[in-house]
Design a protein around this motif. Sequence first.
Motif, PDB file in Angstrom:
ATOM      1  N   GLY A   7     -29.208  14.830  10.101  1.00 20.12           N
ATOM      2  CA  GLY A   7     -27.935  14.317  10.613  1.00 20.12           C
ATOM      3  C   GLY A   7     -27.489  13.027   9.967  1.00 20.12           C
ATOM      4  N   ASN A   8     -26.337  12.517  10.444  1.00 23.26           N
ATOM      5  CA  ASN A   8     -25.740  11.344   9.825  1.00 23.26           C
ATOM      6  C   ASN A   8     -25.490  10.202  10.793  1.00 23.26           C
ATOM      7  OD1 ASN A   8     -25.457  12.510   7.234  1.00 23.26           O
ATOM      8  ND2 ASN A   8     -23.729  13.687   7.965  1.00 23.26           N
ATOM      9  N   SER A   9     -25.971  10.283  12.009  1.00 23.94           N
ATOM     10  CA  SER A   9     -25.524   9.321  13.011  1.00 23.94           C
ATOM     11  C   SER A   9     -26.541   8.261  13.423  1.00 23.94           C
ATOM     12  CB  SER A   9     -25.074  10.077  14.261  1.00 23.94           C
ATOM     13  OG  SER A   9     -26.161  10.787  14.783  1.00 23.94           O
ATOM     14  N   SER A  10     -27.756   8.323  12.937  1.00 19.14           N
ATOM     15  CA  SER A  10     -28.765   7.405  13.462  1.00 19.14           C
ATOM     16  C   SER A  10     -28.796   6.053  12.755  1.00 19.14           C
ATOM     17  CB  SER A  10     -30.150   8.047  13.407  1.00 19.14           C
ATOM     18  OG  SER A  10     -30.563   8.139  12.070  1.00 19.14           O
ATOM     19  N   GLY A  11     -28.016   5.881  11.704  1.00 25.28           N
ATOM     20  CA  GLY A  11     -28.023   4.617  10.993  1.00 25.28           C
ATOM     21  C   GLY A  11     -29.209   4.457  10.056  1.00 25.28           C
ATOM     22  N   VAL A  12     -29.950   5.535   9.838  1.00 23.91           N
ATOM     23  CA  VAL A  12     -31.087   5.528   8.925  1.00 23.91           C
ATOM     24  C   VAL A  12     -30.692   6.369   7.715  1.00 23.91           C
ATOM     25  CG1 VAL A  12     -33.511   6.180   8.658  1.00 23.91           C
ATOM     26  CG2 VAL A  12     -32.682   5.368  10.868  1.00 23.91           C
ATOM     27  N   ALA A  13     -31.160   5.984   6.551  1.00 23.73           N
ATOM     28  CA  ALA A  13     -30.801   6.714   5.334  1.00 23.73           C
ATOM     29  C   ALA A  13     -31.079   8.209   5.487  1.00 23.73           C
ATOM     30  CB  ALA A  13     -31.581   6.163   4.152  1.00 23.73           C
ATOM     31  N   ASN A  14     -30.150   9.003   5.026  1.00 21.92           N
ATOM     32  CA  ASN A  14     -30.282  10.448   5.110  1.00 21.92           C
ATOM     33  C   ASN A  14     -30.631  10.998   3.726  1.00 21.92           C
ATOM     34  OD1 ASN A  14     -30.014  13.191   5.398  1.00 21.92           O
ATOM     35  ND2 ASN A  14     -28.060  13.115   6.439  1.00 21.92           N
ATOM     36  N   LEU A  15     -31.800  11.576   3.592  1.00 24.86           N
ATOM     37  CA  LEU A  15     -32.247  12.137   2.326  1.00 24.86           C
ATOM     38  C   LEU A  15     -32.271  13.661   2.344  1.00 24.86           C
ATOM     39  CD1 LEU A  15     -35.221   9.705   1.629  1.00 24.86           C
ATOM     40  CD2 LEU A  15     -32.920   9.621   0.664  1.00 24.86           C
ATOM     41  N   SER A  16     -31.654  14.259   3.361  1.00 26.11           N
ATOM     42  CA  SER A  16     -31.742  15.712   3.501  1.00 26.11           C
ATOM     43  C   SER A  16     -31.100  16.438   2.330  1.00 26.11           C
ATOM     44  CB  SER A  16     -31.137  16.171   4.828  1.00 26.11           C
ATOM     45  OG  SER A  16     -29.778  15.808   4.916  1.00 26.11           O
ATOM     46  N   ASN A  17     -30.058  15.876   1.726  1.00 28.68           N
ATOM     47  CA  ASN A  17     -29.456  16.530   0.557  1.00 28.68           C
ATOM     48  C   ASN A  17     -30.416  16.526  -0.621  1.00 28.68           C
ATOM     49  OD1 ASN A  17     -27.091  17.066   1.884  1.00 28.68           O
ATOM     50  ND2 ASN A  17     -26.050  15.242   1.151  1.00 28.68           N
ATOM     51  N   ALA A  18     -31.116  15.426  -0.809  1.00 34.67           N
ATOM     52  CA  ALA A  18     -32.075  15.340  -1.907  1.00 34.67           C
ATOM     53  C   ALA A  18     -33.264  16.274  -1.674  1.00 34.67           C
ATOM     54  CB  ALA A  18     -32.568  13.904  -2.080  1.00 34.67           C
ATOM     55  N   ALA A  19     -33.692  16.375  -0.436  1.00 36.44           N
ATOM     56  CA  ALA A  19     -34.865  17.196  -0.129  1.00 36.44           C
ATOM     57  C   ALA A  19     -34.544  18.684  -0.115  1.00 36.44           C
ATOM     58  CB  ALA A  19     -35.446  16.792   1.218  1.00 36.44           C
ATOM     59  N   ALA A  20     -33.297  19.013   0.219  1.00 35.02           N
ATOM     60  CA  ALA A  20     -32.891  20.425   0.373  1.00 35.02           C
ATOM     61  C   ALA A  20     -33.842  21.114   1.355  1.00 35.02           C
ATOM     62  CB  ALA A  20     -32.829  21.120  -0.974  1.00 35.02           C
ATOM     63  N   ASP A  21     -34.412  22.241   0.954  1.00 37.97           N
ATOM     64  CA  ASP A  21     -35.294  22.975   1.878  1.00 37.97           C
ATOM     65  C   ASP A  21     -36.765  22.634   1.642  1.00 37.97           C
ATOM     66  OD1 ASP A  21     -35.675  24.239  -0.546  1.00 37.97           O
ATOM     67  OD2 ASP A  21     -35.573  26.265   0.264  1.00 37.97           O
ATOM     68  N   ARG A  55     -42.159  20.879  -5.376  1.00 35.09           N
ATOM     69  CA  ARG A  55     -42.404  20.895  -6.829  1.00 35.09           C
ATOM     70  C   ARG A  55     -41.209  21.487  -7.572  1.00 35.09           C
ATOM     71  NH1 ARG A  55     -48.576  22.588  -5.971  1.00 35.09           N
ATOM     72  NH2 ARG A  55     -49.422  20.478  -5.951  1.00 35.09           N
ATOM     73  N   ARG A  56     -40.647  22.552  -7.026  1.00 33.07           N
ATOM     74  CA  ARG A  56     -39.457  23.147  -7.655  1.00 33.07           C
ATOM     75  C   ARG A  56     -38.262  22.210  -7.551  1.00 33.07           C
ATOM     76  NH1 ARG A  56     -41.252  28.071  -5.113  1.00 33.07           N
ATOM     77  NH2 ARG A  56     -39.656  27.778  -3.546  1.00 33.07           N
ATOM     78  N   ARG A  57     -38.137  21.546  -6.402  1.00 37.81           N
ATOM     79  CA  ARG A  57     -36.997  20.657  -6.168  1.00 37.81           C
ATOM     80  C   ARG A  57     -37.000  19.471  -7.124  1.00 37.81           C
ATOM     81  NH1 ARG A  57     -31.953  20.166  -5.308  1.00 37.81           N
ATOM     82  NH2 ARG A  57     -31.330  18.474  -3.945  1.00 37.81           N
ATOM     83  N   ARG A  58     -38.180  18.957  -7.425  1.00 34.64           N
ATOM     84  CA  ARG A  58     -38.226  17.781  -8.311  1.00 34.64           C
ATOM     85  C   ARG A  58     -37.724  18.105  -9.712  1.00 34.64           C
ATOM     86  NH1 ARG A  58     -44.703  17.149  -9.039  1.00 34.64           N
ATOM     87  NH2 ARG A  58     -44.941  18.866 -10.508  1.00 34.64           N
ATOM     88  N   GLU A  59     -37.701  19.390 -10.070  1.00 35.71           N
ATOM     89  CA  GLU A  59     -37.165  19.794 -11.373  1.00 35.71           C
ATOM     90  C   GLU A  59     -35.660  19.495 -11.465  1.00 35.71           C
ATOM     91  OE1 GLU A  59     -39.189  20.867 -13.814  1.00 35.71           O
ATOM     92  OE2 GLU A  59     -40.852  20.638 -12.398  1.00 35.71           O
ATOM     93  N   ASP A  60     -35.005  19.391 -10.307  1.00 32.67           N
ATOM     94  CA  ASP A  60     -33.564  19.100 -10.283  1.00 32.67           C
ATOM     95  C   ASP A  60     -33.274  17.632 -10.582  1.00 32.67           C
ATOM     96  OD1 ASP A  60     -33.060  21.739  -9.625  1.00 32.67           O
ATOM     97  OD2 ASP A  60     -32.988  21.342  -7.477  1.00 32.67           O
ATOM     98  N   PHE A  61     -34.307  16.809 -10.613  1.00 30.38           N
ATOM     99  CA  PHE A  61     -34.131  15.373 -10.807  1.00 30.38           C
ATOM    100  C   PHE A  61     -34.902  14.913 -12.034  1.00 30.38           C
ATOM    101  CE2 PHE A  61     -33.786  16.348  -6.323  1.00 30.38           C
ATOM    102  CZ  PHE A  61     -32.568  15.773  -6.011  1.00 30.38           C
ATOM    103  N   SER A  62     -34.186  14.390 -13.009  1.00 34.39           N
ATOM    104  CA  SER A  62     -34.826  13.829 -14.192  1.00 34.39           C
ATOM    105  C   SER A  62     -33.881  12.790 -14.786  1.00 34.39           C
ATOM    106  CB  SER A  62     -35.116  14.915 -15.230  1.00 34.39           C
ATOM    107  OG  SER A  62     -33.909  15.352 -15.829  1.00 34.39           O
ATOM    108  N   TRP A  63     -34.431  11.928 -15.618  1.00 33.42           N
ATOM    109  CA  TRP A  63     -33.591  10.930 -16.280  1.00 33.42           C
ATOM    110  C   TRP A  63     -32.592  11.616 -17.202  1.00 33.42           C
ATOM    111  CZ3 TRP A  63     -33.023   6.526 -14.211  1.00 33.42           C
ATOM    112  CH2 TRP A  63     -34.054   5.909 -13.545  1.00 33.42           C
ATOM    113  N   ASP A  64     -33.012  12.708 -17.851  1.00 34.93           N
ATOM    114  CA  ASP A  64     -32.107  13.424 -18.750  1.00 34.93           C
ATOM    115  C   ASP A  64     -30.915  14.000 -17.986  1.00 34.93           C
ATOM    116  OD1 ASP A  64     -33.612  12.879 -20.997  1.00 34.93           O
ATOM    117  OD2 ASP A  64     -34.728  14.766 -20.903  1.00 34.93           O
ATOM    118  N   LYS A  65     -31.185  14.608 -16.833  1.00 35.55           N
ATOM    119  CA  LYS A  65     -30.093  15.174 -16.027  1.00 35.55           C
ATOM    120  C   LYS A  65     -29.176  14.074 -15.504  1.00 35.55           C
ATOM    121  CE  LYS A  65     -32.134  19.526 -14.713  1.00 35.55           C
ATOM    122  NZ  LYS A  65     -32.408  20.470 -13.665  1.00 35.55           N
TER     123      LYS A  65
END
Length: 87
Positions: A7-21, A55-65
Amino acid sequence: PVLIRAGNSSGVANLSNAAADAALLVDPFNVESIADAMEKVLDEEVRNELIEKGRRRREDFSWDKAAEKWWKVIETQSRKDIKTQRL
């Protein structure tokens, strides 16, 4: 496995988009929510699935991308600036 704020309402950083599933979503202010997620990751099958998804999700994040995306932003903005200067 990672527990991520939902969610988006607790005032704490939301990382759910980065984590996905690849993470379990919890309400950081709800002890039951956190306890339920912790209990789930005790299940070896759930834990291994989350690890593999992570492990698969981290492939979506790189300095090159990241550099590619920034370069596209710069190119797009440069084209807009050039068109604006011609007007």
